[in-house]
Design a protein around this motif. Structure first.
Motif, PDB file in Angstrom:
ATOM      1  N   LEU B 302      -4.672 -21.690 -45.150  1.00 46.09           N
ATOM      2  CA  LEU B 302      -4.898 -22.619 -44.040  1.00 46.09           C
ATOM      3  C   LEU B 302      -4.228 -22.110 -42.780  1.00 46.09           C
ATOM      4  O   LEU B 302      -4.845 -22.034 -41.725  1.00 46.09           O
ATOM      5  N   ILE B 306       2.344 -23.828 -39.955  1.00 46.10           N
ATOM      6  CA  ILE B 306       2.434 -25.282 -40.098  1.00 46.10           C
ATOM      7  C   ILE B 306       3.801 -25.772 -39.633  1.00 46.10           C
ATOM      8  O   ILE B 306       4.835 -25.334 -40.133  1.00 46.10           O
ATOM      9  N   ASP B 312       3.741 -36.110 -42.799  1.00 47.10           N
ATOM     10  CA  ASP B 312       2.409 -36.115 -42.216  1.00 47.10           C
ATOM     11  C   ASP B 312       1.698 -34.789 -42.463  1.00 47.10           C
ATOM     12  O   ASP B 312       0.495 -34.761 -42.675  1.00 47.10           O
ATOM     13  N   ALA B 313       2.445 -33.701 -42.445  1.00 51.03           N
ATOM     14  CA  ALA B 313       1.859 -32.399 -42.781  1.00 51.03           C
ATOM     15  C   ALA B 313       1.383 -32.420 -44.241  1.00 51.03           C
ATOM     16  O   ALA B 313       0.283 -31.953 -44.558  1.00 51.03           O
ATOM     17  N   ASN B 315       0.460 -34.984 -45.881  1.00 52.23           N
ATOM     18  CA  ASN B 315      -0.699 -35.861 -45.897  1.00 52.23           C
ATOM     19  C   ASN B 315      -1.992 -35.118 -45.554  1.00 52.23           C
ATOM     20  O   ASN B 315      -3.034 -35.332 -46.187  1.00 52.23           O
ATOM     21  N   VAL B 316      -1.941 -34.242 -44.546  1.00 44.47           N
ATOM     22  CA  VAL B 316      -3.140 -33.480 -44.177  1.00 44.47           C
ATOM     23  C   VAL B 316      -3.495 -32.492 -45.295  1.00 44.47           C
ATOM     24  O   VAL B 316      -4.665 -32.338 -45.658  1.00 44.47           O
ATOM     25  N   HIS B 317      -2.471 -31.849 -45.859  1.00 42.47           N
ATOM     26  CA  HIS B 317      -2.738 -30.899 -46.947  1.00 42.47           C
ATOM     27  C   HIS B 317      -3.424 -31.597 -48.132  1.00 42.47           C
ATOM     28  O   HIS B 317      -4.387 -31.088 -48.694  1.00 42.47           O
ATOM     29  N   ALA B 319      -5.081 -34.358 -48.078  1.00 43.41           N
ATOM     30  CA  ALA B 319      -6.418 -34.824 -47.679  1.00 43.41           C
ATOM     31  C   ALA B 319      -7.439 -33.704 -47.886  1.00 43.41           C
ATOM     32  O   ALA B 319      -8.580 -33.954 -48.300  1.00 43.41           O
ATOM     33  N   ILE B 320      -7.029 -32.482 -47.611  1.00 40.66           N
ATOM     34  CA  ILE B 320      -7.935 -31.345 -47.815  1.00 40.66           C
ATOM     35  C   ILE B 320      -8.149 -31.131 -49.317  1.00 40.66           C
ATOM     36  O   ILE B 320      -9.279 -30.931 -49.776  1.00 40.66           O
ATOM     37  N   ARG B 322      -7.974 -33.354 -51.651  1.00 42.58           N
ATOM     38  CA  ARG B 322      -8.816 -34.440 -52.172  1.00 42.58           C
ATOM     39  C   ARG B 322     -10.274 -34.233 -51.770  1.00 42.58           C
ATOM     40  O   ARG B 322     -11.198 -34.581 -52.518  1.00 42.58           O
ATOM     41  N   GLU B 323     -10.506 -33.679 -50.596  1.00 45.09           N
ATOM     42  CA  GLU B 323     -11.882 -33.403 -50.182  1.00 45.09           C
ATOM     43  C   GLU B 323     -12.504 -32.307 -51.037  1.00 45.09           C
ATOM     44  O   GLU B 323     -13.699 -32.340 -51.331  1.00 45.09           O
TER      45      GLU B 323
END
Lengths: 450, 450
Positions: B302, B306, B312-313, B315-317, B319-320, B322-323
């Protein structure tokens, strides 16, 4: 115009086109018409077919900010086949319809009109019989627009309880569990009222992860939770004396079997109930990706589920964009990174803005030393916070130009005043109402250089 | 053991192997030997060749937490060719060397030993003549370990000034600009002292983005900033009465031409100066990626950059991740997401932890409803915050198992007490000293399911 400016302006144009393609793909009216086909006497939705010849009456119910547009799509498809309909929308979110009645009500704070609408909708559901078809149209805001407390509770009781739960730090799943047990509609109760009619729910999702039991609190979806779970949460947070007595009595009565539970999975209620997500953040991202790909970009959908603090989320996005420039990871320029979801803003200043404008402003600072980068962040419903903008579009020269004009990006970001920053730089994204609502889209372009 | 547990345990093993491969690739001693080759009388570094036959003396200087290991690599390569050397390292970060003297000093707070070391290093630099070669070994911590204030200033003057700049909200670039103008070594001044000798600097980067002028404050790199810039910053923040008078006088004297500027790009100082990054976060990520690919994972780096708030970082990781599970974007399972950099933790609790352990704990909560996911976050130097762990490894069952054991991930996260959480779950990542330092690595695995 220098070559660099020319390519930035091209990138900005592309970002706008990619965003628009994503939003258009989930336009509420178009989404209904794309998901549903009428083939002879059959209504085809995704891979399911429903025989309209076997149906006496078609009733349409629902609620949500984009549900008038969904209703328009459905009228277009079913025309004279609709016997009656009642759909609750946010004040002003109406359009002329022929068969379906629109009820305007309060959002995000439910009001008396919302109660009246919910009553009309339940009346239609109660009226539907085994040979009838009930089509339920749900979109963002559907929960607040369908407020009907369980017998013995008031709207104010519900609101006080939820505020207390929020204040004590209860998780969103805990709050939803209790919410569903204070309602006459949510947690599958609407489906029970419509049963034994066939119920088709068409859903435009505005919820991260598209969970059916979460969108509009799942009025036509089985509920795994119980009154006993609710009592457990109340006890775990010691809320017995903090929530209204009526709610405590209601939950206790339910837990001891005195009130009918929300309908459970694998029960008769749901035998003829079908839920379809016809539009989602991911669907918008997929179309945005196709559009970017056709323009020649290397594309990556990072996630449709981005949450968390806006500035930090922006920081991770720009770190990925900078790595694309630096090393060709995770893809090489010209690249288009896409993501969706809904971030939050910890307000510390007194300015005007929204999460998309704040994302763009934080990103502008992150990419100020880069070349040929553009970041767009916008709300798919055309609004961002309490502003008339949908978001903003920035590029790698935004900060430099603003500072030359005496406008400080740092001060505006600190004051959560992104709107006034972009009003001055002319970089607001203005779309007007879009006829849909699937949270936010972000388009990040990394152009070729040299 | 259930099939699910078996595959989770396999994923955890893989994550550890991938992390280890990344760290090993940037081992300081190995990095020197990988970057530098001795071919006959020539020293080959990347694509540059240096003729040792034309060199009278080889001197070795430098500073940093991993610089003893770098020195060991260099001794191995050059053996008896080294005339003299002095390298400053953190207390305890030593190893036996034959030709190069190690000076132990304070880090992160500079101390008297650091001053003494810097003086010895400058003495060697001053001594080097046109036909000599000076090799400078820099790694993380090099700035604090090479403290030598400009004439007329004290260590305490410098420290007070930097604290004042931090307190007034000055940006890191502004702080660095002033830092370089209070120093006798930073901002290219070391290169000037070694000139006209040939100077080769080997760098193990612990800085996001690997900027040469930022790593250890660029002692052998041209400085674009000026005393006038420094005065501008002092005036912009109105610090005239807040910083020590000696510093104000020093900056003012410099701005009016009374003190020699830091050496600028394209000046004679740098004609025979060469800077090589021989190990970086990205290099570690690249090797981790190769290793994961060989194991059959679809891999994505990625970003090596970073930053931002840890939770929050994370959280974005996730989210990816989970997608990836949800839609096969941005790649499909089995997938390995990699990232690096250095996040920050806003401390609000009184617990024990580090940014890597906090990242892992936040991620564990994010993935608690997923299947077959593992998240590892670790410091490449083997330490994370004030703990004996390098980080932690979590999986999609971490939260469930902890709660069954009566350990609350939410409470531990709220108290910034990740260390004690993982000490109880047995999920600490313990590596011991690794002999390198290129910030943090994160390995996220999404296994196949069903």
């Amino acid at each position: 115009m220098s070559k660099d400016n020319a390519s930035l302006s091209r990138l900005r144009q592309d970002a706008l086109s990619i965003f628009k393609a994503g939003v258009d793909a989930v336009n509420a009216e178009a989404a209904v018409l794309n998901a549903c086909r009428r083939i002879g006497n059959h209504l085809q939705i995704h891979d399911q077919s429903f025989d309209l010849a076997a149906v006496n009456h078609v009733y349409v119910i629902g609620a949500g900010k984009a549900s008038a547009d969904m209703a328009a799509g459905l009228e277009c498809l079913l025309k004279g086949r609709i016997t009656e309909g009642a759909v609750t929308v946010k004040y002003g979110h109406t359009r002329p319809l022929e068969y379906i009645r629109l009820i305007e009500a309060g959002h995000p704070v439910p009001d008396h009109n919302g109660l009246r609408g919910a009553e009309q909708i339940l009346k239609i559901a109660d009226h539907a019989s085994e040979k009838d078809l009930v089509i339920c149209l749900l979109s963002g805001g559907g929960s607040a627009l369908l407020p009907l407390p369980a017998d013995g509770l008031t709207l104010s009781d519900k609101q006080k309880t939820i505020q207390t739960l929020l204040a004590c730090g209860a998780g969103i799943d805990e709050i939803n569990a209790i919410r569903k047990h204070m309602s006459a509609i949510k947690g599958g109760r609407l489906a029970r009222r419509a049963s034994p009619a066939t119920v088709i729910t068409l859903i435009l999702s505005d919820v991260v992860g598209d969970r059916l039991d979460v969108i509009a609190s799942g009025p036509t979806v089985p509920d795994a939770g119980t009154f006993s779970d609710g009592m457990g949460i109340i006890e775990a947070y010691s809320l017995q004396n903090l929530i209204p007595e009526s709610v405590l009595n209601h939950m206790a009565a339910g837990a001891s079997g005195g009130i009918e539970e929300t309908p459970k999975p694998d029960t008769a209620v749901f035998v003829q109930t079908f839920n379809f997500i016809i539009g989602s953040n991911l669907a918008a991202l997929e179309q945005a990706r196709k559009t970017a790909e056709a323009m020649g970009y290397h594309t990556l959908i990072l996630s449709s589920m981005i949450q968390g603090e806006t500035k930090d989320a922006a920081n991770v996005h720009t770190a990925i964009a900078r790595e694309i420039r630096n090393s060709g990871n995770p893809t090489s320029p010209p690249a288009c990174l896409l993501s969706g979801g809904e971030t939050t803003v910890k307000i510390s200043g007194y300015g005007l803005g929204g999460r998309n404008q704040e994302f763009a402003l934080a990103a502008a600072i992150d990419i100020k030393d880069e070349q040929a980068m553009v970041v767009l962040s916008g709300g798919t419903d055309g609004t961002d916070g309490p502003t008339d903008a949908a978001g903003a579009v920035v590029d790698s020269e935004t900060v430099q130009k603003a500072e030359q004009a005496g406008i400080s990006p740092y001060t505006h970001l600190k004051n959560n005043d992104s709107y006034n920053f972009f009003k001055q730089t002319g970089e607001l994204l203005m779309t007007g109402p879009t006829g849909t609502n699937v949270m936010d889209l972000r388009v990040i372009l990394v152009g070729r250089v040299g």
